[in-house]
Design an enzyme around this catalytic site. Sequence first.
Site, short mmCIF file in Angstrom:
data_model
loop_
_atom_site.label_atom_id
_atom_site.label_comp_id
_atom_site.label_asym_id
_atom_site.label_seq_id
_atom_site.Cartn_x
_atom_site.Cartn_y
_atom_site.Cartn_z
N GLY A 46 49.20 37.72 40.79
CA GLY A 46 50.18 37.12 39.87
C GLY A 46 50.65 38.22 38.95
CD GLU A 47 53.03 40.87 35.60
OE1 GLU A 47 52.55 41.80 34.93
OE2 GLU A 47 53.62 41.04 36.69
CB SER A 48 47.36 41.67 35.11
OG SER A 48 48.24 42.75 34.84
CB CYS A 78 47.00 41.78 43.47
SG CYS A 78 48.46 42.79 43.24
NE ARG A 107 50.36 45.40 34.72
CZ ARG A 107 51.48 45.13 34.06
NH1 ARG A 107 51.78 45.78 32.96
NH2 ARG A 107 52.31 44.22 34.53
CB ILE A 135 52.89 41.94 46.38
CG1 ILE A 135 52.87 41.41 47.81
CG2 ILE A 135 54.14 41.47 45.64
CD1 ILE A 135 52.69 39.90 47.92
NE ARG A 136 56.29 44.35 39.93
CZ ARG A 136 56.85 45.42 39.38
NH1 ARG A 136 57.67 46.17 40.06
NH2 ARG A 136 56.61 45.72 38.13
CG HIS A 171 48.33 39.58 47.49
ND1 HIS A 171 48.26 38.53 46.60
CD2 HIS A 171 48.98 40.58 46.85
CE1 HIS A 171 48.85 38.86 45.47
NE2 HIS A 171 49.31 40.11 45.60
CD GLU A 173 46.03 36.16 48.35
OE1 GLU A 173 45.30 37.14 48.60
OE2 GLU A 173 46.93 36.19 47.49
N1 GLN Z 1 52.01 43.98 39.20
C1 GLN Z 1 51.20 42.84 38.87
C2 GLN Z 1 50.44 43.03 37.57
O1 GLN Z 1 50.51 44.05 36.97
C3 GLN Z 1 50.22 42.53 39.98
C4 GLN Z 1 50.95 42.11 41.22
C5 GLN Z 1 50.24 41.13 42.08
O2 GLN Z 1 49.27 40.49 41.68
N2 GLN Z 1 50.75 40.96 43.28
O3 GLN Z 1 49.78 42.15 37.12
#
Ligand code: GLN
Length: 189
Positions: A46-48, A78, A107, A135-136, A171, A173
């Site tokens: 997600g987004e930390s 992630c 990150r 993913i990112r 990921h 999953e």
């Molecule tokens: N870039 C996201 C972060 O800094 C992590 C990306 C992800 O969980 N797929 O939280």
Amino acid sequence: MKVGLLALQGAVGPHAEALRDLGATPVEVRTPEQLADVDALVVPGGESTTMSKLLDTSGLAGPLAERLAAGLPTFGTCAGMIVLARTVLDGRADQRSYDAIDVTVRRNAFGRQVDSFEADLDVAGLDEPFHAVFIRAPFVEEVGPGVEVLAAVDGHPVLCRQGPILVSAFHPELTSDRRLHAVFLTLIP
Ligand code: GLN
């Protein structure tokens, strides 16, 4: 075995499916009461920065820190890896991480051009490569002496374990390969 899925932000459905396939019982965790009732935890992608904020506002931050300190088996993927790290680079100043595993993570470490990519990883302990979706994604810049690096991309660790804590920059999953969730379940006493 009840495995909590931290469900404040990000997609937990695919993790739930993976855990169910392996015979575990996934339980969504949004409150301290729900956290108190699980035998293990998945902190999803997600987004930390957002997850860090929501951990504070949900009242989960303190109870999570306590359960991690008490050895709760936890799989961070992630953004989840970032949340569990000792130190976060390129994070927001107010972003909290829980020091559950002795790693420094950066990150969005793979850069903007390659925000997302897939790679077949050689993983210590697995006979065949694991197809990993990034993913990112962050990567690990530094590991402490107690940390086992299980896979790396271009020399950067992307799968690490320390005691009951497993973290992946990718990921697991998002494919039908359940081997890493199976490894995680072996960490639960
Ligand atoms: N870039 C996201 C972060 O800094 C992590 C990306 C992800 O969980 N797929 O939280």
